[in-house]
Design a protein around this motif. Sequence first.
Motif, PDB file in Angstrom:
ATOM      1  N   GLY A 207       0.704  -1.190   0.206  1.00  0.00           N
ATOM      2  CA  GLY A 207       0.130  -0.017   0.040  1.00  0.00           C
ATOM      3  C   GLY A 207       0.943   1.268   0.119  1.00  0.00           C
TER       4      GLY A 207
ATOM      5  N   PRO B 132       6.919   8.156   3.789  1.00  0.00           N
ATOM      6  CA  PRO B 132       7.711   8.676   4.872  1.00  0.00           C
ATOM      7  C   PRO B 132       7.202   8.193   6.457  1.00  0.00           C
ATOM      8  N   THR B 133       6.916   7.073   6.800  1.00  0.00           N
ATOM      9  CA  THR B 133       6.564   6.498   8.087  1.00  0.00           C
ATOM     10  C   THR B 133       7.655   5.398   8.374  1.00  0.00           C
ATOM     11  N   PRO B 134       7.570   5.221   9.833  1.00  0.00           N
ATOM     12  CA  PRO B 134       8.753   4.126  10.277  1.00  0.00           C
ATOM     13  C   PRO B 134       8.366   2.821   9.763  1.00  0.00           C
ATOM     14  N   PHE B 135       7.038   2.616   9.451  1.00  0.00           N
ATOM     15  CA  PHE B 135       6.723   1.354   8.602  1.00  0.00           C
ATOM     16  C   PHE B 135       7.528   1.338   7.476  1.00  0.00           C
TER      17      PHE B 135
ATOM     18  N   HIS C 147      11.173   0.908   7.376  1.00  0.00           N
ATOM     19  CA  HIS C 147      11.946  -0.535   7.786  1.00  0.00           C
ATOM     20  C   HIS C 147      11.723  -1.376   6.784  1.00  0.00           C
TER      21      HIS C 147
ATOM     22  N   ASP D 273       5.307  14.461   2.843  1.00  0.00           N
ATOM     23  CA  ASP D 273       4.757  15.553   3.419  1.00  0.00           C
ATOM     24  C   ASP D 273       5.814  16.699   3.693  1.00  0.00           C
TER      25      ASP D 273
ATOM     26  N   ARG E  31       8.858  16.176   5.112  1.00  0.00           N
ATOM     27  CA  ARG E  31       9.520  15.742   6.195  1.00  0.00           C
ATOM     28  C   ARG E  31      10.090  14.082   6.109  1.00  0.00           C
TER      29      ARG E  31
ATOM     30  N   LEU F 281       1.824  14.306  -0.633  1.00  0.00           N
ATOM     31  CA  LEU F 281       0.741  13.679  -0.194  1.00  0.00           C
ATOM     32  C   LEU F 281      -0.611  14.612  -0.796  1.00  0.00           C
TER      33      LEU F 281
ATOM     34  N   ARG G  13      -4.742  14.932  -1.424  1.00  0.00           N
ATOM     35  CA  ARG G  13      -5.797  14.143  -1.108  1.00  0.00           C
ATOM     36  C   ARG G  13      -6.885  14.051  -2.341  1.00  0.00           C
TER      37      ARG G  13
ATOM     38  N   ALA H 204      -5.392  10.731  -4.054  1.00  0.00           N
ATOM     39  CA  ALA H 204      -5.722   9.553  -3.224  1.00  0.00           C
ATOM     40  C   ALA H 204      -7.113   9.422  -3.782  1.00  0.00           C
ATOM     41  N   ARG H 205      -8.000  10.280  -3.925  1.00  0.00           N
ATOM     42  CA  ARG H 205      -9.539  10.117  -4.064  1.00  0.00           C
ATOM     43  C   ARG H 205      -9.644   9.514  -5.692  1.00  0.00           C
TER      44      ARG H 205
END
Lengths: 287, 120, 286
Positions: free
Chosen positions: C11, C190-193, C196, C220, C222, C243, C245, C248-249
């Motif tokens: 995802g 850009p998340t820790p998930f 990783h 975003d 960052r 990012l 919206r 995404a839509r």
Amino acid sequence: MREIVILSGKGGTGKTTISGSLAVLASNKVMADCDVDAANLHLLLKPVTRSSFPFYGMPKARINREKCLECYLCVFRCAFEAIEPGLVVNESRCEGCAVCYHTCPCKAVEMVEHVAGRLHISDTAYGPLVHARLGAGEDNSGKLVTAVRREARRLAEEEKKELIITDGPPGIGCPAISCLAGVDLVLVVTEPTLAAKHDLERVLDLADHFGCHAVACINKCDLEPAITQEIERLCRQRSVPVVGELPYDEKAMEATKKGQPVVELGGPLAGQITALWREVKKILGKR
Amino acid sequence: MKVAICAQGTHLDAPMDLRFGRCPYFVVADPQTGEWEHVPNPGPGAAGGAGIQAAQLMIKLKVDAVITGRLGPNAMEVLKKAGIKVYEGTVGTVRQNLEAYRQNRLPLLTQPNAPGGHKP
Amino acid sequence: MIVAVASGKGGTGKTTVSTSLALVAAEKGKVCFLDCDVEEPNAHIILKPRLSGQEAVRVRVPVIEQERCTLCGRCADVCAFHALVVLPQEVMVFSPMCHGCGGCWHLCPAGAIHPGWREIGQMEEGECGKIRFVHGRLKVGEAMSPPLIRAVKQRAQAGALNIVDAPPGTSCPVVAAVEGADFCLLVTEPTPFGLHDLELAWEMVSQLGIPCGVVVNRSDGRDEPVEEFCRTRNLPLLMRLPLDRDVARGYARGIPPIAVHPAWKGHFRELLHAISERAGLKCAKS
């Protein structure tokens, strides 16, 4: 003892976000991370490892060139094209069937034990967590899933826990199938996109195929309300209860970035996830 | 006459293990003579197909009946075809279950009562 | 040339990137799109191909000739996957457990076993505009996807830009999809998930010796941890999609981002250019 597994079909719909929150909300349970090739739950639950041990996959063939007469029979017999022309075994292709070992006329093939990953039993602020890491590019992900679930069950029996919550992998293949054997409930996390809806149908088919009872949760339900309605209709037709609809909330992203379960941040989303958990418990209790 | 009981240990007073494919041992006993021996189960370490492997072992040992707690569909199918009867045991020792079997107090299992083991 | 699009985490936007890349590349050259996420194929939702052909993909399984079988038990002994059971009167085959290695039919002393077939899924192909489209659909309940993935990849066309949409994860299905590619794009968020799993995916692709580059989706602004990761691994960060919206839509309804924001085409043209330079091969230059 009960076991609930969280699946999604499509990746990135919020399985781990939900599992992480259920880890906070549920009491007297063992958590298991069965997304063994890309495990993430530990990033939220911050485990301290209690014990850790190797996971053995299928053994790999090795050719002893001193005994080998270069007849190439093994090369012809290997269904996986894992023996290269230089009579060297390509370990990533070798499935450990041992056909070469059995057919070699000069007994030049040995089957060597192979560590395919590691399994960890850990403690977290929310109770024990069983998790694993599969080596990069390994097969046997289904077997490691089975091993993680077995450890979780053993731990739950030992420590008299009533529940196992399993964070599952995306997809419907080997590791997802391994998550289904013997579970009491499958919670499918989906989102209102055509892709996720398509994948939801395949996961529900999979749950049916293995005779598992499924419930659904629609994450980011306000992203595309028309598709949320289509998913609701689909679930109704298939008699799959929708146990929660969670609106898009920036708190979810914030929590993930902080490495914290989202329910701990409070706010409306935390309340909705708590309601979802209450609903799941009710259904689990009836079964 | 030979009966195999799923066991957590190697003797008659060991607790019965409710699992079939993954119990560590089978205690194989003759209910008439009271003779018995223990046989290690190859299943617990197996990555997959533990139930099938254990069922194959039952055939090799030529047992007439199996006492277990839970049995999956694959193992059930094999045992049925091999003409081996399956009885549902309860929590307790191997000896207690064997005694219950001798007194005809254990229910006969004709359908799998555990969900299917995983495929490959 | 073959470009694989992978990500450890699901995802993150593999299909968004791979389909947009295909649409942009098709403006200038021959493109073949191979959806190798056979457990959950999704690219058809965005590309909307007209499917014209379908083919069953099969793997080998043993067939026992019971009248020749002596019930010696050799087949069950050699089967590493416990797919065979020898009963007192016959041999039983549990075909979902079979890997098709052939041990039983090669080693049966009575010659009582021969290879038969079992279907594991369907391969469908067609066109969407100028793009040749192929995808695989694994049968529900079937565990083994790599043979189906390899079958889809065999449809790669010489002289075309072949784009492989890989499954998520880092295990054998991903290896089957990525193996043999000239370049691999790793899509992350850009998340820790995301970070990783990017590391795990990078490890896997590096082991295969395939050059790769990173795309950050839903940025975003960052993205320092990903940037830092790329710097220390000497990995090129080839594209950053913000990012958004609306995007995404659009994706939710099967609309590619370049249709939502035509200006994004430029990003993908640059990405294509960067890939073809790094892969060191000629491809559909934009």
